[in-house]
Design an enzyme around this catalytic site. Sequence first.
Site, PDB file in Angstrom:
ATOM      1  N   ASP A  94       0.791  -1.241   0.000  1.00 27.21           N
ATOM      2  CA  ASP A  94       0.000   0.000   0.000  1.00 27.21           C
ATOM      3  C   ASP A  94       0.818   1.283   0.000  1.00 27.21           C
ATOM      4  OD1 ASP A  94       1.017  -0.401   2.497  1.00 27.21           O
ATOM      5  OD2 ASP A  94      -0.868  -0.307   3.585  1.00 27.21           O
ATOM      6  N   HIS A  95       2.049   1.221   0.520  1.00 25.50           N
ATOM      7  CA  HIS A  95       2.799   2.466   0.727  1.00 25.50           C
ATOM      8  C   HIS A  95       3.541   2.959  -0.521  1.00 25.50           C
ATOM      9  CE1 HIS A  95       1.958   1.957   4.948  1.00 25.50           C
ATOM     10  NE2 HIS A  95       2.698   2.989   5.281  1.00 25.50           N
ATOM     11  N   ASP A 159       3.682  -1.210  11.597  1.00 26.09           N
ATOM     12  CA  ASP A 159       3.177   0.092  11.200  1.00 26.09           C
ATOM     13  C   ASP A 159       2.492   0.669  12.428  1.00 26.09           C
ATOM     14  OD1 ASP A 159       2.318   1.677   8.440  1.00 26.09           O
ATOM     15  OD2 ASP A 159       1.013   2.022  10.170  1.00 26.09           O
ATOM     16  N   SER A 642       6.300   7.170  13.306  1.00 25.62           N
ATOM     17  CA  SER A 642       6.196   5.890  12.619  1.00 25.62           C
ATOM     18  C   SER A 642       6.954   4.759  13.311  1.00 25.62           C
ATOM     19  CB  SER A 642       6.727   6.077  11.197  1.00 25.62           C
ATOM     20  OG  SER A 642       7.432   4.963  10.754  1.00 25.62           O
ATOM     21  N   ARG A 644       8.868   2.806  11.554  1.00 23.18           N
ATOM     22  CA  ARG A 644       9.958   2.433  10.632  1.00 23.18           C
ATOM     23  C   ARG A 644      11.281   2.230  11.370  1.00 23.18           C
ATOM     24  NH1 ARG A 644       9.259   8.330   7.939  1.00 23.18           N
ATOM     25  NH2 ARG A 644       7.171   7.518   7.985  1.00 23.18           N
TER      26      ARG A 644
HETATM   27  C1  MIC Z   1       3.248   6.284   8.665  1.00 27.71           C
HETATM   28  O1  MIC Z   1       2.049   6.485   8.752  1.00 27.71           O
HETATM   29  O2  MIC Z   1       4.110   7.072   9.066  1.00 27.71           O
HETATM   30  C2  MIC Z   1       3.703   4.973   8.070  1.00 27.71           C
HETATM   31  C3  MIC Z   1       4.357   5.256   6.815  1.00 27.71           C
HETATM   32  O3  MIC Z   1       2.596   4.153   7.822  1.00 27.71           O
HETATM   33  C4  MIC Z   1       4.645   4.318   9.080  1.00 27.71           C
HETATM   34  C5  MIC Z   1       5.321   3.125   8.605  1.00 27.71           C
HETATM   35  C6  MIC Z   1       6.490   3.377   7.742  1.00 27.71           C
HETATM   36  O4  MIC Z   1       7.266   4.300   7.981  1.00 27.71           O
HETATM   37  O5  MIC Z   1       6.679   2.562   6.859  1.00 27.71           O
HETATM   38  C7  MIC Z   1       4.057   3.993  10.426  1.00 27.71           C
HETATM   39  O6  MIC Z   1       3.172   4.675  10.852  1.00 27.71           O
HETATM   40  O7  MIC Z   1       4.563   3.113  11.120  1.00 27.71           O
HETATM   41 FE1  SF4 Z   2      -0.670   4.552   5.124  1.00 29.95          FE
HETATM   42 FE2  SF4 Z   2       0.442   5.207   7.475  1.00 29.95          FE
HETATM   43 FE3  SF4 Z   2      -1.041   6.964   6.080  1.00 29.95          FE
HETATM   44 FE4  SF4 Z   2      -2.204   4.937   7.192  1.00 29.95          FE
HETATM   45  S1  SF4 Z   2      -1.130   6.567   8.233  1.00 29.95           S
HETATM   46  S2  SF4 Z   2      -2.586   5.672   5.121  1.00 29.95           S
HETATM   47  S3  SF4 Z   2      -0.686   3.319   6.966  1.00 29.95           S
HETATM   48  S4  SF4 Z   2       0.919   6.072   5.495  1.00 29.95           S
END
Ligand code: MIC
Ligand code: SF4
Length: 752
Positions: A94-95, A159, A642, A644
């Site tokens: 999805d990302h 996530d 996040s 990550r």
């Molecule tokens: C976000 O909302 O910041 C993300 C992208 O979904 C991250 C995950 C990521 O950095 O891949 C999260 O919330 O963990």
């Molecule tokens: Fe995607 Fe994170 Fe945004 Fe949700 S908050 S839509 S998981 S990037």
Amino acid sequence: MYDLKLIKEVYDTMEQRIASARKKLKRPLSLAEKIIYSHLYEKNNITNHKRGEDYINFAPDRVAMQDATAQMALLQFMNAGKSKTAVPSTVHCDHLIQAYKEGKSDLSVALSKNKEVYDFLKSVTNKYGIGFWKPGAGIIHQILIENYAFPGGMMIGTDSHTVNAGGLGMMAIGVGGADAVDVMAGFPWELKSPKLMGIKLTGKLNGWTAPKDIILKVAGIVSAKGGTGYILEYFGEGAKSLSATGKGTICNMGAEVGATTSMFGYDESMDRFLRATDRAQVADLANSIKENLTGDPEFYDSAEKYFDKYIEIDLNTLEPSLNGPFTPDRCTPISEMVNEAPKNGWPVKIEYGLIGSCTNSSYEDITRASSVIKQAIDKNIEIKSNLTVTPGSERVKETLQRDGYLEPFEKAGAQIFANACGPCIGQWNRPGAEKKEKNTIVHSFNRNFAKRADGNPNTCAFVASPEMVTALVIAGNLTFNPLKDKLINRDGKEVMLDPPKGIELPVKGFLNNNPGFQAPSKEGSDIKIIVNPKSDRLQLLDPFAAWNGKNLKNLKLLIKAKGKCTTDHISMAGPWLQYRGHLDNISNNLLMGAVNAFNDKTNSVKNSITGEYGEVSKTQRIYKKEGISTIIVGDENYGEGSSREHAAMEPRFLGVKAVLAKSFARIHETNLKKQGMLALTFDKNSDYDKIMEDDTFNFTDLDKFAPEKPLHIELVHSNGSKDTIEVKHTYNNQQIEWFKAGSALNVIKKQK
Ligand code: MIC
Ligand code: SF4
């Protein structure tokens, strides 16, 4: 798709485990505690944990990963020496889909651009027995709540918004990839016993207020770090009156206050949602033990006594709000925006409104927003700003289309993007963003850190409910209050927008013609995973080196970060998402968004060898080459945002040894520990001011590293003077072993 056998097994033993816990604790239990005590790794080891202090070992029921974090998680899992995952797990693509024109063509661009990564994920999941959700199927958290989440269950996900599943009564927690590896490898998953925050909702939402406004209000009360270490448990009549997906929105954004997770007790809204999503069997099972799937009434009746913190919110009087800019906890009720915007210099003209994302893309959300946009058409009102819609899943999108709710958006000229994260994660090719003009956008996502949506540091992003975003887009003005303000339509007449009307669940049921799921092979041992050594998107991992047992000496300061330093500041998303499977390449973004306390600039730090200023990652690579270890100094809530783990792996990979901050966000602190770094906090926050740009750092007692014992660092300033400061840590014995071995993964490998 969902695993009925697993759910049965959890429910079969739940009652008895809860009864033992109640006996041991000699008091009624909250829902959080019921789930905690029915998911202990050592099933019968029921102890009265000290909240906020003791560590607990858990056996979660499921693991979920999204493509941007799954790459690193699975690269690590490949090194764990297992042939299958120990618990049911899924990967969701999805990302990596960029939002540019519209869903279909954007998706086909993504399929070819990210082919190597998708192929890798497809084959690794196939090999290790992991379910694979194709690009375009939907956003991880929507797929989870629509298919896998179940009341009373426990799930971890790579996530931070995994917590969304709390809307269906599940304890769902965001973690770094290394934590997911533990659980997939069959090891316990460790978490510090959370403190409990009770949030009682009284009254009922009405008019323009939506579930989003509840969490916007909570964020304003609790603050971006105020939920750290807490589980937020919602209850009361107001809670019961919300839909399951509305509850999901509230739980989702609990990540924005740093909460470990948020949840609601099982009620009829969850029963309805389970049945509507083809899980009547799960609803029947849940109904058969329903008092175990919510907090004990005696607990809620004496909420102030039992919860560590307690808040009450009256939904009858709640007002729609806009949170932002640049931080999700700055809450402005809509009626006050007319004063606040000019006072703060926020541009009132709205350029874009964006609705959808994992936070707010349910059938109910979009039907409510649709009822607002339809009024613009029916009442002949010109729509002043641009509007985009990112649906959360193909299932919801198909159903909305069939039922005619997307049509008004199309008529209004809105862009309908792919079912993916898109603009929410900087995957938005916004025309003109490169000009870096100051401007305002409003969205129904959860985060609004600088540069988050379009890469422009001067975009002021405000978070609101989808229906409020839609109303504001029609008016084109941030100070428009649909509760009382009139608009002039094309006929020159004064008109008002009526409050939104939504439908909780589709009357004709959900369509699900195109789920986009690929089940893994039963037997995967023959599947070979090929990673091209020349790839710039994927790179196999070499284990990090073990600690040599000596005190760390002569460390240089890489950066002293000032103010907010979220994971977006440490490891930027947007275009960098393409390197999430390549540690060396992604390390080039290290801390590029962090503000250097000595010159107030981003990505400009002093190289202590040459005295010159350069990019953080380039400077660090020079230190690495010269064999000089370094330290990062941070402010409050370092690593907010996040899950990550790149934000921890990059400094580790480039030779940083420690991060010393005023405080940490939970997931980031764990990620640092897992990757063999030192995550330390100032004993006295004022010592932050003692750190000078040219300091040399010597640890004096790291060789005696032990739980609950502070450490000491000698600072040698450039004029020769010295200061010794005390620093704290939260490492337990196991975590000290990770540090010694070089990483948690190195410990798993030894145990296999
Ligand atoms: C976000 O909302 O910041 C993300 C992208 O979904 C991250 C995950 C990521 O950095 O891949 C999260 O919330 O963990
Ligand atoms: Fe995607 Fe994170 Fe945004 Fe949700 S908050 S839509 S998981 S990037």
